[in-house]
Scaffold this active site. Sequence first.
Site, PDB file in Angstrom:
ATOM      1  N   CYS B  86      37.051   3.365   9.341  1.00  0.00           N
ATOM      2  CA  CYS B  86      38.402   3.091   8.854  1.00  0.00           C
ATOM      3  C   CYS B  86      38.477   1.679   8.271  1.00  0.00           C
ATOM      4  CB  CYS B  86      39.424   3.334   9.971  1.00  0.00           C
ATOM      5  SG  CYS B  86      41.092   3.632   9.350  1.00  0.00           S
ATOM      6  N   HIS B 203      37.990   8.828  12.480  1.00  0.00           N
ATOM      7  CA  HIS B 203      37.665   8.068  13.697  1.00  0.00           C
ATOM      8  C   HIS B 203      36.859   8.916  14.684  1.00  0.00           C
ATOM      9  CE1 HIS B 203      40.207   4.426  13.222  1.00  0.00           C
ATOM     10  NE2 HIS B 203      40.929   5.215  12.456  1.00  0.00           N
ATOM     11  N   GLU B 205      35.271   7.902  17.211  1.00  0.00           N
ATOM     12  CA  GLU B 205      35.436   7.367  18.581  1.00  0.00           C
ATOM     13  C   GLU B 205      36.694   7.927  19.255  1.00  0.00           C
ATOM     14  OE1 GLU B 205      36.330   5.838  15.919  1.00  0.00           O
ATOM     15  OE2 GLU B 205      37.978   4.434  16.269  1.00  0.00           O
TER      16      GLU B 205
END
Lengths: 96, 232
Positions: B86, B203, B205
Site C-alpha cells: 500500500c 494488504h 498482512e
Amino acid sequence: MTQRQYQAHIYVTLRRSVLDPAGTAVESGLKNMGYDNVTGIRIGKYVELSICASDEQQARNQLDRICDELLANPVIENYRFELTEVATVQKAEVNS
Amino acid sequence: MKFGVIVFPGSNCDRDLVWVTEGLLDQPTRLVWHQDTDIADLDVIVLPGGFSYGDYLRCGAIARFSRVMPEVVKHAERGKFVIGICNGFQVLTESGLLPGALIRNRDLHFICDRVPVKVENTRLPWTSTYDPGQVITLPIAHGEGRYYADADTLDELETNNQVVFRYCTPDGAIDAAGNPNGSLNNIAGICNRNGNVLGLMPHPERASDPVLGATDGIKLFESLLGAAVAAV
C-alpha cells in the site's frame, strides 16, 4: 557577495495522458450548474517558495531540480514555474 | 529470516506486520525508525501501509527522502528482499525501485473492501506456495491506488512477467468489472526485474491471522520463508 531573492510560483499538473478523475468530477458539477460551455478541467497543485541565488539562471537550475526530484513526479506530472526577483541581499563573506 | 519493518511518521500497518512475521511465523522482527541507517542485519525490509508524512504533496514522495531509504535501495541492489504494501508500494515507485506511479482512484472514492486478486506469477520467492492463476481474496484500503505507467513500461512489465497480482472478478476474469480503482491492466502488484522487490496495494498482512476470518495473505510470507530454506 551579492545574493538575489526570488519568489517562485510553481504549477504542477497531471500529464495529458493521465486520467484526472477530480477534474472530471468538477466538470460534471459545473454541467449540473448549467455551465455547458466549460470543458477540459484539469486539477493540479500550486506551490510557492522563495529562493536565494546568485542570479536568475542559478535559481532556475535549482528549481528545475527541486521540481524534478520532489515537487512533481515526472511519471505522471508536468511542472512550470514563474520567477520574480523580490530583493537583493548583501551577504558578508564568512571567514574572509 | 530476519524482518525489519520501516516506520515512517504516519505508518499505521507496521505492528500488523510484526504480528504476522513475529507473532504468527515466529521470525525475528524489529521495527526500524526512518532515521536509522543500520539495517545490515536484516534479510527482508518491509515498507508498511499508512500515510507516510501525511501523504502531503504525493503519496510516498517525502518518505522517499528519509535517511533510511538509501540503505533500503542498497539492500535491494544486493538482491535482498524488499516488500512495499500500500503506502509502501507508493514509496517504492517514488524511489524508483519499482516503475510507474500510484494515483487517485478512478472513481475518487477511498476504497476499503475485500477484493478478488489473481496470482499471475508463482515463480517468485513471494508467491511460490500459491497455485498459478489462483484467485485469492485480499483487503484493500486506499484512495490513491490506481496503477499508472506509460505504454512502454507496461509492455516491459508484461513481457518480463513482472505483474504479480491483478484485480479480477470472483471467477478470475481480468476486466473492468473486476477493477476496483482503474489500475492499468488491472495491476494490483508488481515486482522488479530480479523479483526481489515486490510492491502491492492489497494488504496480505490483514489476511493472515485466522482470527480475522481470512488467511489468503499468509502464503506470501510463507513463500518467502520457504525460499529462504531452499536457498540454504
